[in-house]
Design an enzyme around this catalytic site. Structure first.
Site, PDB file in Angstrom:
ATOM      1  N   GLY A  85       0.119  -9.452  -7.232  1.00 50.81           N
ATOM      2  CA  GLY A  85       0.666  -8.202  -6.686  1.00 50.81           C
ATOM      3  C   GLY A  85       1.368  -8.452  -5.362  1.00 50.81           C
ATOM      4  N   ARG A  98     -11.773  -2.939 -11.780  1.00 47.93           N
ATOM      5  CA  ARG A  98     -12.939  -3.575 -11.159  1.00 47.93           C
ATOM      6  C   ARG A  98     -14.183  -2.685 -11.145  1.00 47.93           C
ATOM      7  NH1 ARG A  98      -9.893  -6.771  -6.175  1.00 47.93           N
ATOM      8  NH2 ARG A  98      -9.535  -8.678  -7.361  1.00 47.93           N
ATOM      9  N   SER A 131      -1.381   2.223  -3.948  1.00 43.96           N
ATOM     10  CA  SER A 131      -1.482   0.876  -3.404  1.00 43.96           C
ATOM     11  C   SER A 131      -0.697   0.828  -2.100  1.00 43.96           C
ATOM     12  CB  SER A 131      -0.903  -0.139  -4.397  1.00 43.96           C
ATOM     13  OG  SER A 131      -0.734  -1.384  -3.746  1.00 43.96           O
ATOM     14  N   SER A 143      -6.035   1.654   2.205  1.00 43.91           N
ATOM     15  CA  SER A 143      -6.059   0.239   2.629  1.00 43.91           C
ATOM     16  C   SER A 143      -5.196  -0.008   3.874  1.00 43.91           C
ATOM     17  CB  SER A 143      -5.582  -0.674   1.490  1.00 43.91           C
ATOM     18  OG  SER A 143      -6.150  -0.329   0.258  1.00 43.91           O
ATOM     19  N   ASP A 200      -1.539 -17.542  -6.767  1.00 45.58           N
ATOM     20  CA  ASP A 200      -0.686 -16.463  -6.253  1.00 45.58           C
ATOM     21  C   ASP A 200       0.370 -16.961  -5.270  1.00 45.58           C
ATOM     22  OD1 ASP A 200      -2.057 -14.755  -7.822  1.00 45.58           O
ATOM     23  OD2 ASP A 200      -2.632 -13.358  -6.241  1.00 45.58           O
ATOM     24  N   ASN A 233      -0.002 -12.956 -11.890  1.00 45.19           N
ATOM     25  CA  ASN A 233      -0.730 -11.706 -11.664  1.00 45.19           C
ATOM     26  C   ASN A 233      -0.803 -11.431 -10.167  1.00 45.19           C
ATOM     27  OD1 ASN A 233      -2.131  -9.400 -12.241  1.00 45.19           O
ATOM     28  ND2 ASN A 233      -4.030 -10.421 -12.847  1.00 45.19           N
ATOM     29  N   GLN A 287       0.473  -1.712  -1.011  1.00 47.19           N
ATOM     30  CA  GLN A 287       1.488  -2.765  -1.169  1.00 47.19           C
ATOM     31  C   GLN A 287       2.893  -2.191  -1.343  1.00 47.19           C
ATOM     32  OE1 GLN A 287       0.474  -5.634  -4.163  1.00 47.19           O
ATOM     33  NE2 GLN A 287      -1.377  -6.284  -3.095  1.00 47.19           N
ATOM     34  N   LYS A 305      -6.855 -18.142  -8.295  1.00 38.85           N
ATOM     35  CA  LYS A 305      -5.911 -17.159  -7.759  1.00 38.85           C
ATOM     36  C   LYS A 305      -5.892 -17.186  -6.234  1.00 38.85           C
ATOM     37  CE  LYS A 305      -4.455 -12.516  -8.990  1.00 38.85           C
ATOM     38  NZ  LYS A 305      -3.845 -11.938  -7.828  1.00 38.85           N
ATOM     39  N   LYS A 315      -6.542  -3.074  -9.881  1.00 37.55           N
ATOM     40  CA  LYS A 315      -6.430  -4.447  -9.370  1.00 37.55           C
ATOM     41  C   LYS A 315      -6.333  -5.430 -10.545  1.00 37.55           C
ATOM     42  CE  LYS A 315      -6.666  -3.323  -5.033  1.00 37.55           C
ATOM     43  NZ  LYS A 315      -6.760  -3.922  -3.744  1.00 37.55           N
ATOM     44  N   GLU A 316      -6.741  -6.671 -10.311  1.00 40.46           N
ATOM     45  CA  GLU A 316      -6.607  -7.703 -11.343  1.00 40.46           C
ATOM     46  C   GLU A 316      -7.177  -7.219 -12.680  1.00 40.46           C
ATOM     47  OE1 GLU A 316      -6.901  -8.170  -8.256  1.00 40.46           O
ATOM     48  OE2 GLU A 316      -6.053 -10.092  -7.599  1.00 40.46           O
ATOM     49  N   ARG A 344     -12.237 -12.427  -8.060  1.00 42.29           N
ATOM     50  CA  ARG A 344     -13.356 -11.830  -7.308  1.00 42.29           C
ATOM     51  C   ARG A 344     -14.571 -11.546  -8.188  1.00 42.29           C
ATOM     52  NH1 ARG A 344     -11.435 -12.042  -2.685  1.00 42.29           N
ATOM     53  NH2 ARG A 344      -9.257 -11.531  -2.307  1.00 42.29           N
ATOM     54  N   LYS A 362      -4.679 -15.073   1.353  1.00 39.45           N
ATOM     55  CA  LYS A 362      -3.637 -14.817   0.352  1.00 39.45           C
ATOM     56  C   LYS A 362      -2.625 -13.818   0.899  1.00 39.45           C
ATOM     57  CE  LYS A 362      -4.595 -11.813  -2.789  1.00 39.45           C
ATOM     58  NZ  LYS A 362      -4.814 -10.922  -3.943  1.00 39.45           N
ATOM     59  N   SER A 363      -3.146 -12.742   1.515  1.00 40.68           N
ATOM     60  CA  SER A 363      -2.250 -11.674   1.985  1.00 40.68           C
ATOM     61  C   SER A 363      -1.308 -12.197   3.054  1.00 40.68           C
ATOM     62  CB  SER A 363      -3.058 -10.537   2.569  1.00 40.68           C
ATOM     63  OG  SER A 363      -4.000 -10.102   1.644  1.00 40.68           O
TER      64      SER A 363
END
Ligand code: DC
Length: 668
Positions: A96, A359, A178, A208, A52, A94, A180, A431, A355-356, A401, A25-26
């Site tokens: 990110g 978690r 994040s 991360s 996504d 959703n 991101q 997703k 996150k989503e 996840r 995904k990333s």
């Protein structure tokens, strides 16, 4: 993809076989954005096809990029750094990985070229912070307006009028919520390096970091060499311009690999779990999950593009680990912890909370349902295996996840339990891994007799085929239309010129029936027999074929073979009495002959077939009589069957009635 309301997993004892992972995904969403901003066309191979990436593709299209699919390859023709559309509203679900970089790129493009864009998502997206990125963009001089709660999407970037950007001072961005946000700036700011270097400085400890490595590598593939000082200061050199690499391959998703690595570690006892699409050469940080799994006992071999995992130490070894470097895959460790010899403590995972879903809270709640003892804190989780496992219905919080992690709890027989596990809303895996459960079922072995069976028996035209198909669809189970096997035998006999009284020849034919069910069609030795199979006349022939004991015996093994994970709904005459006497729920349909004749009549007329209700009634009464009075496996309710007279029920009412009985027999 399973789009049922829930999916019940039977207790599982082994895993082994090969899975091919969908694209990362990333990487997919970064590549799409870069290709969308670059000049020229990029052929993207093995792109992830998921929720996504779909929102990113929709956004690129809305912005004027040209997308062309050619088999498994997507050709993206980019904007060359020039806005093709000055206004758009983008819905980013959703994701990110779409929201953050698109916000930055569009803020910069709108500010320099004059544009105005709105970015929004699902309600959860509007609870996921973006304020640090917005602050950085505002420092730069980009107009960004909060359309909801400040610091969260939805946002509007740009006003329609170009503004001058302040690029002289370093742009400061926080890195501790994040990564991101930094990724978003790194992907977007090459757009404004025409006149000078652009410098980004990170405030606070960057989390991360491996995701930043992916960003930097992909920028390099698109011609942008970022100079940097550790993870604190990044310089985008003057004159940076995205150059399409022409063609780019998306490797398999290392976070998705974690579930299969875990399966190998838990249950790869006879054969390994082989994972293709991602290997030890991966550029994704989550590949380091492999080291954590090894520390828990997994036996992992691997090379470029592949991994093979077997059980090593058993039970698994409890682990204490800071997981900042593998934030997503670390969730998988929390579930592996259910099978460890003590308490596993995962630290430095504060990012799980944004996150989503939250978690940490979600994982703690769901693992407790299974019987585990869980301690949670602002940035850690500690899991102690259950002393007494419990069957549980796991909530998944619209978080892919949580669903994939939850599936690993079905291996509880390996820890001495025997509990089914329900995964609520399994479609949330869409997703990142729409076919996760298909891949999962492809490599797992259930405990003996653990695969649930629901039987629906009844006379001709009682609606059992419709009911059974609907139940199978609702439960995500396989479907056995046993009548089709007798019908196919009858057709094959006709083709081969075999008399319907020649029992030995019919039995030999039934034993080597080459039947294939695919996409609602039925093929006999490669020939599509769906239509002739359903003819009234074929039903009559089948009824005659089915009186022969050796024909029934010849079809027995074939019928049993339909019982596969996650479960089976079987309809016919003797499903509950003879073929699946241990079925979890047996339903016997009893509609009056009048009601059945009328239904069949309407069915035929609606398809434009001529019909006569009196002869239909007479026919089905004769067929019932033959099916009921034959010596072997006569049509009758099993002693423990639930009787359902559906004469005055709609299909939906019948389905609801049976699902109600089914639920009563579940342990959730
Ligand atoms: O359910 P159907 O109409 O497709 O079945 C056709 C015939 O096959 C039915 O008249 C009897 C026979 N049959 C059977 O003997 N046992 C089953 N389990 C299913 C069908």
């Amino acid at each position: 993809m399973y789009s049922t309301a829930f999916l019940d997993l039977p207790p599982l004892v082994r895993a082994g076989g090969t899975v091919r992972l969908p694209g990362s995904k990333s990487i997919s969403n970064r590549v799409l954005l870069l290709a969308g901003l670059a000049e020229g066309t990029t052929a993207v191979h093995d792109l992830l096809d998921s929720d996504d990436t779909r929102v990113m593709l929709d956004a690129l299209q809305a912005l004027g990029c040209t997308l062309r699919r050619d088999g498994a390859v997507l050709h993206v023709t980019g904007l060359g750094g020039q806005l093709a559309t000055r206004e758009a509203r983008l819905f980013l679900g959703n994701a990110g990985t779409a929201m953050r970089p698109l916000t930055a790129a569009l803020a910069v493009l709108a500010a320099t070229q004059g544009g105005c864009f709105e970015l929004s998502g699902v309600p959860r997206m509007h609870e996921r912070p973006i304020g640090d990125l917005v602050d950085a963009l505002r420092q730069l001089g980009c107009p960004v307006e909060d359309l909801g709660q400040p610091g969260y999407p939805p946002l509007r970037v740009g006003t329609g009028t170009p503004v001058a950007l302040n690029l002289d001072a370093p742009i400061r961005v926080r890195g501790d919520v994040s990564s991101q946000f930094l990724t978003a700036l790194l992907l977007a700011l090459p757009l404004v390096t025409t006149a000078q270097d652009v410098v980004i400085e990170v405030d606070g400890e960057l989390i991360s970091k491996p995701y930043i490595d992916i960003t930097l590598r992909l920028l390099a593939r698109f011609g942008i060499e970022v100079q940097r000082d550790g993870y604190q200061r990044f310089v985008l050199p003057r004159g940076s311009a995205y150059r399409s690499p022409g063609s780019i391959h998306v490797e398999g998703d290392a976070s998705s690999a974690s579930y299969f690595v875990a399966m190998g570690a838990l249950a790869g006892t006879d054969a390994p779990v082989r994972i293709e699409g991602v290997g030890l050469d991966s550029i994704q940080g989550d590949i380091r999950f492999v080291e954590a799994a090894q520390a828990m006992g997994a036996d992992v071999r691997g090379g470029p593009g592949w991994l093979e995992v077997r059980r090593g130490a058993w039970p698994l070894k409890a682990l204490t680990l800071d997981c900042n470097h593998i934030p997503d895959a670390a969730m998988t460790l929390a579930v592996m912890a259910l099978y460890a010899d003590g308490t596993t403590r995962l630290g430095d995972i504060a990012s799980w909370r944004v996150k989503e879903t939250d978690r940490i809270a979600a994982m703690a709640t769901e693992l407790r349902k299974l019987g585990a003892t869980v301690e949670e804190g602002p940035d850690f989780i500690a899991v102690t295996p259950p002393t007494q496992w419990q069957a549980a219905s796991l909530h998944t919080y619209d978080d892919h996840r949580m669903a994939m992690c939850g599936s690993l709890a079905a291996f509880n027989p390996l820890a001495g339990a025997n509990c089914p596990v329900r995964i609520e809303d399994p479609r949330c895996v869409g997703k990142t891994f729409p076919d996760y459960f298909e891949a999962f079922f492809g490599i797992v072995t259930p405990a003996v007799d653990a695969v649930p069976v629901l039987t629906v028996d009844g006379p001709t035209a009682s609606g059992k085929g419709t009911l059974a198909a609907e139940l199978a669809a609702r439960l995500g189970y396989h479907l056995l239309d046993s009548g089709a096997l007798y019908r196919a035998t009858a057709l094959a006999a006709q083709d081969a010129g075999i008399s319907l009284e020649d029992e030995p020849a019919l039995a030999a034919l039934a034993a080597r029936l080459e039947l294939r069910f695919a996409d609602q069609r039925v093929f006999l030795a490669g020939r599509d027999i769906t239509d002739p199979l359903r003819l009234e006349s074929t039903g009559g022939l089948a009824s005659r074929v089915s009186v022969h004991p050796s024909v029934r015996a010849a079809l027995h093994a074939l019928q049993l073979s339909f019982r596969r994970v996650p479960g089976l709904v079987a309809d016919g005459r003797d499903m509950g009495t003879v073929v699946f006497p241990g079925a979890e729920l047996k339903v016997y349909l009893t509609a009056s002959a009048d009601a059945r004749a009328e239904r069949r009549y309407k069915q035929l007329i609606s398809k434009g077939n001529p019909a006569n209700i009196d002869s239909l009634r007479a026919d089905l009464q004769m067929r019932d009589e033959r099916d009921r009075t034959r010596a072997v496996a006569p049509l009758k309710p099993a002693e423990d069957a639930k009787l359902l007279d559906n004469s005055s029920l709609t299909i939906e009412e019948s389905v609801a009635r049976v699902l109600g009985w089914w639920q009563q027999r579940r342990r959730f």
